[in-house]
Design a protein around this motif. Structure first.
Motif, short mmCIF file in Angstrom:
data_model
loop_
_atom_site.label_atom_id
_atom_site.label_comp_id
_atom_site.label_asym_id
_atom_site.label_seq_id
_atom_site.Cartn_x
_atom_site.Cartn_y
_atom_site.Cartn_z
N ASP A 271 -12.05 -0.16 7.16
CA ASP A 271 -10.77 -1.47 6.40
C ASP A 271 -10.04 -0.46 5.92
N VAL A 272 -9.20 -0.28 7.30
CA VAL A 272 -7.63 0.41 6.88
C VAL A 272 -7.12 -0.47 7.17
N ASN A 273 -5.53 -0.50 5.84
CA ASN A 273 -5.03 -1.47 5.56
C ASN A 273 -3.82 -0.61 5.53
N LEU A 274 -2.41 -0.86 6.69
CA LEU A 274 -1.34 0.11 6.32
C LEU A 274 0.11 -0.92 6.25
N GLU A 275 1.16 0.29 6.44
CA GLU A 275 2.71 -1.12 6.50
C GLU A 275 3.36 0.32 6.95
N ILE A 276 4.33 0.17 7.98
CA ILE A 276 5.02 0.93 8.21
C ILE A 276 6.77 0.32 8.52
N ARG A 277 6.96 0.72 7.86
CA ARG A 277 8.86 -0.20 7.44
C ARG A 277 9.85 0.93 8.32
#
Length: 502
Positions: A271-277
């Motif tokens: 359940d990996v969740n991430l965000e890169i801007r």
């Protein structure tokens, strides 16, 4: 006290490159000599001369006061010199015992004596406290265990002089402790140890003296008790080296470039969740076995996933992509630059153009060599790659310059996202600084970066945010202004015991 090993006036040149210029080195029985220097300083070339891999152009080598000639690895072995090289020379398809004694199999009645081979190698593995069997196939071992096989092979020759070239680069802390115990035992037996490394803390623990090279020449030799780490760095670089931030952390503002939701791979990622801007550097931090590299491999399609939603903005907003599609959109700098990042027998020009071949074709669908040459020269100049000419074989470059070639290949494709997996592993402090500066420059130009490093201090010099992993999960997100203690606290109590002990 007269030195037991003396290299004096050692000179070696390659086409367009003066690798060594009158190098002087002295070493003593029962002591470990640290050989330090920036990438390209000449350390490996000097050790290749001593190990018989390269022939010097001028100079003398003396052991116990007698001048000797070393023209081949066989000559070096005859003089009691053994070499544990940074790039492993094991044969994956053979057993541990076969690899250890590959150059000197015991025989009986003209045939290899399998019992004697296993008995001898079992004693060596016990000496190194290795947990694997002599009959295990090497390809089934971890990189750290393969390194121990390489070391056992060197010990099998009962050397008088033993060269270690970056021996701990693939070892866990536990394996490193075993190696240091072996080195202490060898010193007590009167063996001359030459220890080549980029890790300053190691040489203060196990070495008595340090010799520093810079630009192919000897800068000086010091007793370890008479020099500080900062002084050694100054000798290596000829300038002061700072560990201050290269870029102040930025927060928010930019729109998302990549979002990942519910990424799973059974037994590996959960359940990996991430965000890169856009334009930010995100550090991925975790202890050994936390799943950092596994996450990168899953994101880019190198390993399969069971579930997960990936959205990437290739221009026109976030859209769902597969890991394989994402792979074609990013610049991936892998942990193993020599094994996975470069074609070592090929030229610098060919390696730099490899990802851009589709744009270099002429009307006959052949590679336009003039355009390829122009591309290579532009990247060499832009990145400051130290090379005699673009036709030089990339395998002959220093580690830092090889890493710049990997960067350059992807820069030519103008990716919006770089994924850097241990981008400074095996590099000296100067080369590390250059790679980190390059990452900052890319981010300032709008490129996003996901960066893995085992060295918290490196991440803290460049990152805008940190994602902390443990047991295949992202367990916390921290700001770029977080202290080192906060990153360590984030994994304490949540990491597997074996990782904390490694």
């Amino acid at each position: 006290m007269a030195a037991d090993l003396v290299l004096d006036g050692i000179t070696k040149a390659y086409p367009g490159v003066q690798a060594l210029s009158g190098v002087h080195l002295e070493a003593y029985r029962g002591q470990a000599l640290a050989l330090m220097g920036a990438n390209g300083a000449g350390k490996s070339t000097l050790m290749n001369v001593l190990g018989g891999i390269a022939r010097m152009d001028a100079g003398t080598i003396s052991i116990d006061g007698a001048s000797i000639e070393i023209g081949s690895p066989r000559d070096a072995k005859a003089h009691g010199i053994a070499f544990v090289q940074q790039e492993l020379n094991v044969v994956p398809s053979m057993t541990v015992a076969e690899n250890i004694l590959i150059s000197d199999f015991p025989t009986r009645a003209g045939l290899i004596d399998g019992k004697a081979m296993r008995r001898h190698t079992a004693a060596l593995l016990e000496r190194l406290n290795c947990p694997f069997s002599v009959d295990e196939t090497v390809e089934n071992l971890s990189m750290g265990d393969r390194q121990m096989v390489e070391i056992a092979g060197a010990l099998a020759r009962e050397p008088k002089i033993l060269i270690f070239d970056e021996p701990t680069s693939s070892l866990t802390n536990r394996e490193k402790r075993k190696l240091f115990e072996v080195i202490l035992s060898l010193k007590q037996q009167g063996v001359v140890i030459i220890y080549v490394t980029h890790f300053l803390d190691e040489i203060f623990e196990i070495c008595e003296r340090v010799t520093v090279l810079r630009n192919g020449a000897t800068v000086g030799t010091r007793m370890m008790g008479e020099v500080t780490p900062l002084e050694i760095v100054h000798m290596m670089l000829g300038q002061n080296h700072s560990q201050e931030r290269l870029s102040e952390p930025r927060s928010g503002g930019n729109k998302p470039l990549l979002t990942v939701s519910g990424l799973n791979r059974q037994g590996v990622l959960a359940d990996v969740n991430l965000e890169i801007r856009e334009g930010e550097i995100v550090g991925l931090w975790g202890l050994l076995g936390s799943g950092r590299t596994e996450l990168v491999r899953a994101l880019t399609g190198l390993d399969p996933i069971d579930a997960g939603d990936l959205r990437f903005d290739a221009g026109g907003g976030l859209r769902t992509v597969t890991p394989q599609q994402l792979h074609r959109q990013v610049g991936l700098v892998t942990e193993d630059r020599r094994g996975e990042g470069l074609l070592l027998p090929q030229s610098v020009r060919q390696n730099l153009s490899l990802a851009s071949l589709g744009t270099l074709l002429n009307s006959f669908l052949m590679i336009d060599r003039r355009r390829e040459q122009a591309l290579a020269r532009d990247l060499i100049e832009r990145l400051g790659i130290k090379v005699s000419n673009p036709a030089q074989r990339v395998g002959t470059l220093s580690g830092g310059n090889q890493q710049k070639v990997v960067f350059g290949r992807w820069l030519a494709t103008r990716p919006r996202l770089f994924i850097l997996d241990e981008p400074t592993r095996g590099l000296d402090v100067g080369a590390k600084n250059e790679i980190l500066k390059l990452a900052v420059e890319l981010a300032r130009s709008g490129v996003s970066i996901l960066m893995i490093s085992s060295e918290i201090e490196e991440l803290m010099r460049v990152c805008d945010r940190y994602l902390v992993m443990s047991r295949g999960r992202i367990i916390e997100e921290l700001s770029g202004s977080s202290a080192k203690s906060q990153l360590m606290d984030a994994v304490s109590g949540k990491a597997p015991l074996e990782a904390l002990a490694s």
